[in-house]
Write a protein that holds these residues in place. Sequence first.
Motif, mmCIF file in Angstrom:
data_model
loop_
_atom_site.group_PDB
_atom_site.id
_atom_site.type_symbol
_atom_site.label_atom_id
_atom_site.label_comp_id
_atom_site.label_asym_id
_atom_site.label_seq_id
_atom_site.Cartn_x
_atom_site.Cartn_y
_atom_site.Cartn_z
ATOM 1 N N VAL A 1 2.917 5.234 12.881
ATOM 2 C CA VAL A 1 2.411 5.329 11.099
ATOM 3 C C VAL A 1 2.609 6.568 10.683
ATOM 4 O O VAL A 1 2.242 7.511 11.028
ATOM 5 C CB VAL A 1 1.632 4.582 10.923
ATOM 6 N N ILE A 2 3.157 6.413 9.277
ATOM 7 C CA ILE A 2 3.413 7.827 8.814
ATOM 8 C C ILE A 2 2.776 7.434 7.189
ATOM 9 O O ILE A 2 3.796 6.561 6.670
ATOM 10 C CB ILE A 2 4.740 8.420 8.573
ATOM 11 N N THR A 3 1.754 7.660 7.126
ATOM 12 C CA THR A 3 0.675 7.375 6.304
ATOM 13 C C THR A 3 -0.510 8.282 5.189
ATOM 14 O O THR A 3 0.126 9.330 5.797
ATOM 15 C CB THR A 3 -0.559 6.107 6.486
ATOM 16 N N SER A 4 0.396 8.343 3.681
ATOM 17 C CA SER A 4 -0.638 8.919 2.800
ATOM 18 C C SER A 4 -2.011 9.071 2.771
ATOM 19 O O SER A 4 -2.647 9.596 2.309
ATOM 20 C CB SER A 4 -0.058 9.346 1.357
ATOM 21 N N GLN A 5 -2.305 7.562 3.752
ATOM 22 C CA GLN A 5 -3.918 7.686 4.222
ATOM 23 C C GLN A 5 -4.523 7.905 5.540
ATOM 24 O O GLN A 5 -4.666 6.520 5.597
ATOM 25 C CB GLN A 5 -4.128 6.126 3.426
ATOM 26 N N LYS A 6 -4.559 9.062 5.987
ATOM 27 C CA LYS A 6 -4.578 9.063 7.414
ATOM 28 C C LYS A 6 -5.980 8.123 7.371
ATOM 29 O O LYS A 6 -6.010 7.754 8.081
ATOM 30 C CB LYS A 6 -3.577 10.233 7.555
ATOM 31 N N ASP A 7 -6.335 9.288 7.258
ATOM 32 C CA ASP A 7 -7.423 9.134 7.400
ATOM 33 C C ASP A 7 -8.186 7.644 7.331
ATOM 34 O O ASP A 7 -9.441 6.877 8.314
ATOM 35 C CB ASP A 7 -8.969 10.082 6.638
ATOM 36 N N LEU A 8 -8.288 7.202 6.227
ATOM 37 C CA LEU A 8 -8.385 5.521 6.375
ATOM 38 C C LEU A 8 -7.972 4.911 6.918
ATOM 39 O O LEU A 8 -8.999 3.863 7.983
ATOM 40 C CB LEU A 8 -8.059 5.442 4.583
ATOM 41 N N VAL A 9 -6.931 4.852 7.497
ATOM 42 C CA VAL A 9 -5.783 4.588 8.783
ATOM 43 C C VAL A 9 -6.622 4.386 10.150
ATOM 44 O O VAL A 9 -6.886 3.489 10.696
ATOM 45 C CB VAL A 9 -4.175 4.249 8.591
ATOM 46 N N ILE A 10 -7.147 5.340 10.126
ATOM 47 C CA ILE A 10 -7.530 5.652 11.680
ATOM 48 C C ILE A 10 -8.767 5.332 11.642
ATOM 49 O O ILE A 10 -9.608 4.351 12.644
ATOM 50 C CB ILE A 10 -8.164 7.610 11.579
ATOM 51 N N ASN A 11 -9.922 5.250 10.090
ATOM 52 C CA ASN A 11 -10.738 4.677 10.928
ATOM 53 C C ASN A 11 -11.284 3.132 10.385
ATOM 54 O O ASN A 11 -11.418 2.450 11.494
ATOM 55 C CB ASN A 11 -11.779 5.274 9.374
ATOM 56 N N TYR A 12 -10.367 2.347 10.519
ATOM 57 C CA TYR A 12 -9.811 1.085 10.383
ATOM 58 C C TYR A 12 -9.994 0.892 12.150
ATOM 59 O O TYR A 12 -9.674 -0.619 12.278
ATOM 60 C CB TYR A 12 -9.456 0.575 9.591
ATOM 61 N N ILE A 13 -8.293 1.830 12.593
ATOM 62 C CA ILE A 13 -8.059 1.375 13.837
ATOM 63 C C ILE A 13 -10.009 1.420 14.913
ATOM 64 O O ILE A 13 -9.213 0.960 15.638
ATOM 65 C CB ILE A 13 -7.138 1.907 14.410
ATOM 66 N N LEU A 14 -9.451 3.144 14.456
ATOM 67 C CA LEU A 14 -11.517 3.243 15.278
ATOM 68 C C LEU A 14 -12.498 2.117 15.427
ATOM 69 O O LEU A 14 -12.595 1.914 16.489
ATOM 70 C CB LEU A 14 -12.115 4.280 15.110
ATOM 71 N N LYS A 15 -12.313 1.345 14.169
ATOM 72 C CA LYS A 15 -13.843 0.678 13.654
ATOM 73 C C LYS A 15 -13.635 -1.276 14.095
ATOM 74 O O LYS A 15 -14.383 -1.470 14.744
ATOM 75 C CB LYS A 15 -14.521 0.627 12.263
ATOM 76 N N ASP A 16 -12.352 -1.446 13.940
ATOM 77 C CA ASP A 16 -12.135 -2.675 13.837
ATOM 78 C C ASP A 16 -11.501 -3.158 14.819
ATOM 79 O O ASP A 16 -11.525 -4.177 15.438
ATOM 80 C CB ASP A 16 -11.367 -2.733 11.967
#
Length: 284
Positions: free
Chosen positions: A205-220
């Motif tokens: 994934v290449i995204t402008s919301q990197k931190d948001l996506v990483i947090n979603y993957i790690l937590k959810d």
Amino acid sequence: MKYNIIKTIKEYAVITLGVFILSVGLQFFFFPNKIASGGITGFALIMTHMFNIPSSIVVTIGNVILFSMAFVMISGQFGIKSIYATILLSLFLGIFEKFAPNQAFTDDLILATIFGSVFAAVGTAMLYMFEASTGGTSIIGRIIQKYFHIGYGMSNFMVDATVTILAMFSFGIELALVGLLSVYFSGFLTDKLIDGFYSSKQVMVITSQKDLVINYILKDFDRGCTILKAVGGYSGAERDILLVILDRRQFIALRKFLKENDPRAFVTVTETSKVFGEGFNQLH
């Protein structure tokens, strides 16, 4: 403690369903059409034809011989689950013999071979997923798979092919060839189904919301995520690429999350049939 009990109940429920599916394939497709599908059940068909011994009895007695190998060479858990599955298989076959003797869903050898193999493959794959087998020659197949790293379906084929050779003397060359075809088809389908169960998706994934996506993957998802440094070939700009391995359900959730939070994200997806490491299969 409660989680382990629920997990065990689910495992044995799937094993029970797998054994039932396998027994349907044997009793209503293979047995009435004299297709020796290999293994102890194929051997039981030969003994029933030659000596009129009930297949359920042959299966039960024949399995006792090989269970010591399962405990010693594979694992105690595998042995216990296999004993449960073997008893259940004999029970299902005994019930079918009592209430639907010599009942066939089809008398066409081709259809019986195809559908019998499908039922056998589905049932066998379900048992494999939860460390179980129906005993007999499938234990030998599992030992070959463990120590020689050959697909479980093809390992069973190597062992079960010997039964089809014996079938040649009981049912003739034509039915033996049909049995050999069913054994190969079942083995091939079993390996494909097992690979399907274990398949995952490698997502970049290449995204402008990197931190948001990483947090979603790690937590959810409770999954790890790797950040790869990259440079755009056209723009020359430095970008981060997120690399993660997900199952199908998780990928669908991630896709929905990206659509809601960064619809312009660039995503590539690759199917993977084998993943080893923490959170997945062990590398052995």
